[in-house]
Scaffold this active site. Structure first.
Site, mmCIF file in Angstrom:
data_model
loop_
_atom_site.group_PDB
_atom_site.id
_atom_site.type_symbol
_atom_site.label_atom_id
_atom_site.label_comp_id
_atom_site.label_asym_id
_atom_site.label_seq_id
_atom_site.Cartn_x
_atom_site.Cartn_y
_atom_site.Cartn_z
ATOM 1 N N LYS A 154 0.833 -1.213 0.000
ATOM 2 C CA LYS A 154 0.000 0.000 0.000
ATOM 3 C C LYS A 154 0.863 1.256 0.000
ATOM 4 O O LYS A 154 0.668 2.163 -0.803
ATOM 5 C CB LYS A 154 -0.904 0.036 1.250
ATOM 6 C CG LYS A 154 -1.951 -1.046 1.290
ATOM 7 C CD LYS A 154 -2.879 -0.877 2.487
ATOM 8 C CE LYS A 154 -2.173 -1.052 3.824
ATOM 9 N NZ LYS A 154 -1.606 -2.378 4.038
ATOM 10 N N THR A 155 1.800 1.292 0.916
ATOM 11 C CA THR A 155 2.628 2.477 1.040
ATOM 12 C C THR A 155 3.494 2.653 -0.214
ATOM 13 O O THR A 155 3.708 3.759 -0.691
ATOM 14 C CB THR A 155 3.478 2.383 2.325
ATOM 15 O OG1 THR A 155 2.589 2.222 3.427
ATOM 16 C CG2 THR A 155 4.306 3.621 2.540
ATOM 17 N N ASP A 180 -2.531 7.682 3.506
ATOM 18 C CA ASP A 180 -2.132 6.336 3.919
ATOM 19 C C ASP A 180 -2.715 6.049 5.305
ATOM 20 O O ASP A 180 -3.033 6.974 6.050
ATOM 21 C CB ASP A 180 -0.597 6.253 3.973
ATOM 22 C CG ASP A 180 -0.081 4.809 3.933
ATOM 23 O OD1 ASP A 180 -0.904 3.880 3.789
ATOM 24 O OD2 ASP A 180 1.148 4.612 4.031
ATOM 25 N N GLU A 181 -2.855 4.784 5.657
ATOM 26 C CA GLU A 181 -3.333 4.369 7.001
ATOM 27 C C GLU A 181 -4.658 5.055 7.350
ATOM 28 O O GLU A 181 -4.883 5.470 8.489
ATOM 29 C CB GLU A 181 -2.294 4.720 8.079
ATOM 30 C CG GLU A 181 -0.906 4.159 7.838
ATOM 31 C CD GLU A 181 -0.716 2.751 8.406
ATOM 32 O OE1 GLU A 181 -1.704 2.142 8.870
ATOM 33 O OE2 GLU A 181 0.416 2.267 8.365
ATOM 34 N N GLN A 204 -6.123 -3.378 10.475
ATOM 35 C CA GLN A 204 -5.070 -2.732 11.255
ATOM 36 C C GLN A 204 -5.561 -1.469 11.959
ATOM 37 O O GLN A 204 -4.765 -0.613 12.330
ATOM 38 C CB GLN A 204 -3.875 -2.391 10.354
ATOM 39 C CG GLN A 204 -3.173 -3.621 9.806
ATOM 40 C CD GLN A 204 -1.920 -3.260 9.034
ATOM 41 O OE1 GLN A 204 -0.948 -2.784 9.588
ATOM 42 N NE2 GLN A 204 -1.944 -3.474 7.731
ATOM 43 N N ARG A 213 4.620 -7.299 11.101
ATOM 44 C CA ARG A 213 5.818 -6.463 10.942
ATOM 45 C C ARG A 213 7.019 -7.308 10.522
ATOM 46 O O ARG A 213 8.030 -6.787 10.078
ATOM 47 C CB ARG A 213 6.190 -5.740 12.255
ATOM 48 C CG ARG A 213 5.194 -4.738 12.822
ATOM 49 C CD ARG A 213 4.716 -3.755 11.818
ATOM 50 N NE ARG A 213 3.455 -4.186 11.245
ATOM 51 C CZ ARG A 213 3.001 -3.748 10.080
ATOM 52 N NH1 ARG A 213 3.681 -2.892 9.355
ATOM 53 N NH2 ARG A 213 1.847 -4.185 9.604
#
Ligand code: ATP
Ligand code: MG
Length: 704
Positions: free
Chosen positions: A29-30, A214-215, A245, A591
């Site tokens: 995504k990032t 983002d996020e 998330q 992570r």
């Protein structure tokens, strides 16, 4: 573009309209966000100044800038790759004059807010044993949040009536007097100006051709209000997130808005590029236990390397030693220290791990411990700079007028404050006036202080911030103060501060934006972790701080039922709380790129003194996926189950059926009543008992 898969490419090329990318952890995504920025600039010829790219932390913003700079010539001049708060600061620098604030308004952090709160509380004789500054600030935030417009209007028209408690009014006045904005205010003020000043709205909505976030699952309702306004002219809003998330609902985030978002183009990414299959085999089944979610499963083409480990230790100390041993071994075998991260649920958990690392002389860094800019020595220096930048900054004045000691104690400060109050002038101005032309009205030490600040003000426009600070440290006697105290760490922190100033100067030079006030405004948004670069150190942090990051080897430590998931959270927010904890676990596990360790230990819980049992999340991983170490006794997991049952029992059946409006119920004390509505967030019912209406949880109601 060769670095992207088909769906990622689709997301990059869908530039117009509302676009949503929903995707699991590590699916790129990032990466898509950075490439999309480059695509807009390189292929479509959009100027970076017309693109707003919002990320969640300063750290993520820096990383994003770095990635963009690699692909885009003009990427380095971009200032609109930032966090929402930092965008608000930039916005307000240009617009805040409209509501009577100077461009040099102050941004205050939590510690400043507490200082102000204590002052207001003291003046109104509020007992600090009964109400802490934190609790007082919660009230302030609640009041502001209820009617932000009123509160901002009151800034413009002080004295307008309201039903707001006096101490809170005083607190807000104190803020006003110093033109101080806390983090919440940044957003409220920005929204206020956009809503009330059409030409400001016109300028910004016209300027921002493309908006990317983002996020986005962690944006609050107010964040969304801002996004919706900013995109209204061009209609190009690109939002990226992962509902699995969402870990900030406790702080007001609304992931629902993202889930319900109606996009013109929807893109789903389900290939994970970060982790090995073994790691995903831990993450997928855990998150599948959440009932309230859109089902999606991640897959990867990566090959398995090493089986993920579940380690059971006999004590907390053994657990910490296991982690430190593994890291030591890894480093001996050639791994870099910064490829290891240790994650935990609550920040105090770092202490034992730190000690284990220290014993082995392994370099480490704790992110988000004491915030760098909240450390005493840093606060002192910054307060000097703040006073240099603005006469009105009473908070800064109070902090440093007697640091180093100038024999100006609390009594003297009190009488100066009274005088300032009468004259309606800031403290520093009041002191200067008391000193008179030749300074004879005050003691020599204070005279020197006034001269120092005034000399610094003359220097500020012509010196670099780092040079000014260096000069000021010597002239004020601060440096020798710390040197004499032999506080090595404080001196190190100061040189780190000067480093960060140089960095700031280096990046801002082209924009002519490296002046003192813009520096002060920017750093007040920064926390400890933002300063740490990629030094060769093991990283310790809470799971909340690990969002969006990735590490070769990840240890998730302290997996004890009651701590993680936190029973306090579950008691407060029930099923929603449990699911948010599980998403946190999902964030932690995902992570890891190549190796994952889950660990917990035996012993007693600090708060209740009960025996510790392994977290339910460990039992949620199917047998055979994790390599089990430390021979946990099967009875331990029975302990987990009975603890889970106990908490669930306390809360009543958490998956209860919802009673519809009109249902007749009875209550032990209030008698018979009728359900009016149900609030899923708090899992409570509004029930009418004759004249009275109460909000009650299901457990205390019997259906008739
Ligand atoms: P999170 O949900 O944790 O924020 P994310 O979806 O933002 O994750 P990224 O951080 O963008 O994921 O990417 C995860 C890793 O996968 C990064 O190391 C990235 O470089 C890599 N990656 C992403 N897409 C590709 C691709 N198409 N080819 C190779 N590597 C990729
Ligand atoms: Mg990401």
């Amino acid at each position: 573009m060769a670095e992207l898969n088909k769906n990622q490419l689709k997301a990059v090329e869908a530039t117009e309209g509302k676009v949503r990318v929903v995707a699991g952890a590590g699916s790129g995504k990032t990466r898509v966000l950075a490439h999309r920025f480059a695509f807009l600039v390189n292929e479509l010829g959009i100027s970076p100044g017309n693109i707003l790219c919002l990320t969640f932390t300063n750290k993520a913003a820096q990383e994003m800038k770095r990635r963009i700079a690699r692909m885009v010539d003009r990427g380095s001049i971009n200032d609109f790759v930032c966090t929402i708060h930092s965008f608000c600061v930039k916005f307000l620098r240009r617009e805040i004059y409209r509501i009577g604030y100077p461009k040099t308004f102050l941004v205050i952090d939590e510690e400043d807010c507490r200082q102000l709160a204590r002052q207001a509380m003291q003046e109104f004789g509020i007992d600090r044993k009964k109400t802490t500054a934190e609790r007082f600030l919660k009230q302030v935030a609640g009041f502001k949040g209820m009617a932000p417009d009123d509160y901002i209007l009151r800034h413009i028209m002080p004295g307008s009536s309201s039903d707001c408690p006096d101490a809170i009014v005083r607190y807000i006045r104190l803020q006003l007097k110093q033109y101080a904005l806390d983090y919440d205010d940044l957003l409220y003020f920005t929204l206020f100006i956009l809503n009330h000043f059409p030409d400001a709205r016109e300028y910004w909505t016209d300027r921002l051709n493309y908006i990317m976030v983002d996020e986005v699952q962690d944006c609050s309702g107010d964040d969304w209000k801002l996004l919706n306004i900013l995109k209204e002219r061009h209609g190009n809003l690109f939002v990226v997130g992962d509902p699995d998330q969402a870990i900030y609902e406790w702080r007001g985030a609304c992931p629902r808005i993202f889930v319900d978002f109606k996009a013109n183009t929807d893109v789903i990414l389900d290939e994970n590029y970060r982790s090995t299959p073994d790691i995903l085999n831990v993450a997928n089944p855990i998150i599948a236990n959440n009932a309230n979610r859109v089902k999606k499963e991640l897959y990867t083409r990566a090959l398995n390397e090493r089986q993920a480990v579940y380690h059971h230790a006999k004590s907390e100390r053994d657990e910490a030693d296991m982690i430190a041993d593994r890291i030591e071994k890894g480093i001996k075998e050639g791994a870099a220290a910064n490829s290891f991260a240790v994650l935990y649920r609550t920040s105090f958990a770092s202490r034992l791990i730190e000690q284990a690392l220290l014993r082995r002389q392994i370099p480490y860094t704790v992110w988000g411990g004491v915030r760098f800019f909240e450390r005493r020595e840093i606060k002192d220096v910054i307060s000097y700079l703040r006073l240099i930048a603005s006469d009105a900054d009473d908070m800064a004045f109070m902090r440093i007028v007697n640091v180093p000691s100038r024999k100006f104690g609390s009594k003297s400060l009190e009488s100066l404050t009274a005088l300032a109050e009468t004259n309606g002038t800031p403290l520093f101005t009041t002191l200067r006036e008391a000193a008179g032309e030749d300074g004879s009205g005050v003691k020599p030490a204070l005279r020197a202080f006034i001269t120092l600040i005034e000399e610094a003000r003359r220097r500020a426009p012509i010196m670099k911030i780092s040079e000014l600070t260096d000069w000021m440290l010597k002239e004020s006697g601060l440096e020798s103060l710390y040197r004499n105290d032999e506080e090595e760490e404080r001196l190190e922190n100061l040189s780190e501060l000067i480093n960060s100033m140089k960095e700031f100067e280096a990046t801002r030079f082209e924009e002519g934006e490296a002046d003192l006030t813009s520096y002060l405004q920017e750093i007040s948004l920064y926390v400890n972790s933002d300063l740490e670069d990629v030094k060769e150190k093991v990283k310790l942090m809470t799971i909340h701080q690990s969002k969006g990051l990735e590490f070769d080897t990840v240890f998730v430590a302290g997996l004890t039922e009651g701590i993680f998931p936190s029973h306090r959270t579950i008691r407060e927010r029930r099923k929603d709380g449990e699911e948010e904890e599980r998403r946190l676990m999902y964030v932690a596990v995902t992570r890891a790129m190549r190796m994952l360790y889950l660990s917990e230990s035996e012993g007693y819980l600090n708060d209740t003194g009960a025996l510790k049992y392994p977290s339910r999340f460990i039992s949620e991983v199917p047998d055979g996926i994790l390599a089990v170490e430390g021979n946990p006794d099967p009875s331990l997991f029975e302990g987990t189950r009975s603890m889970v049952n106990m908490v669930n029992g306390e809360l009543g059946d958490m998956a209860e059926e919802v009673m519809t409006a009109g249902t007749a119920v009875s209550h032990r004390v209030f008698g018979q009543g009728i359900v009016e509505s149900y609030d899923p967030a708090s899992k409570s019912y509004r029930v009418r008992f004759g004249e009275n209406v109460r909000n009650l949880i299901a457990r205390v109601l019997t259906k008739l």
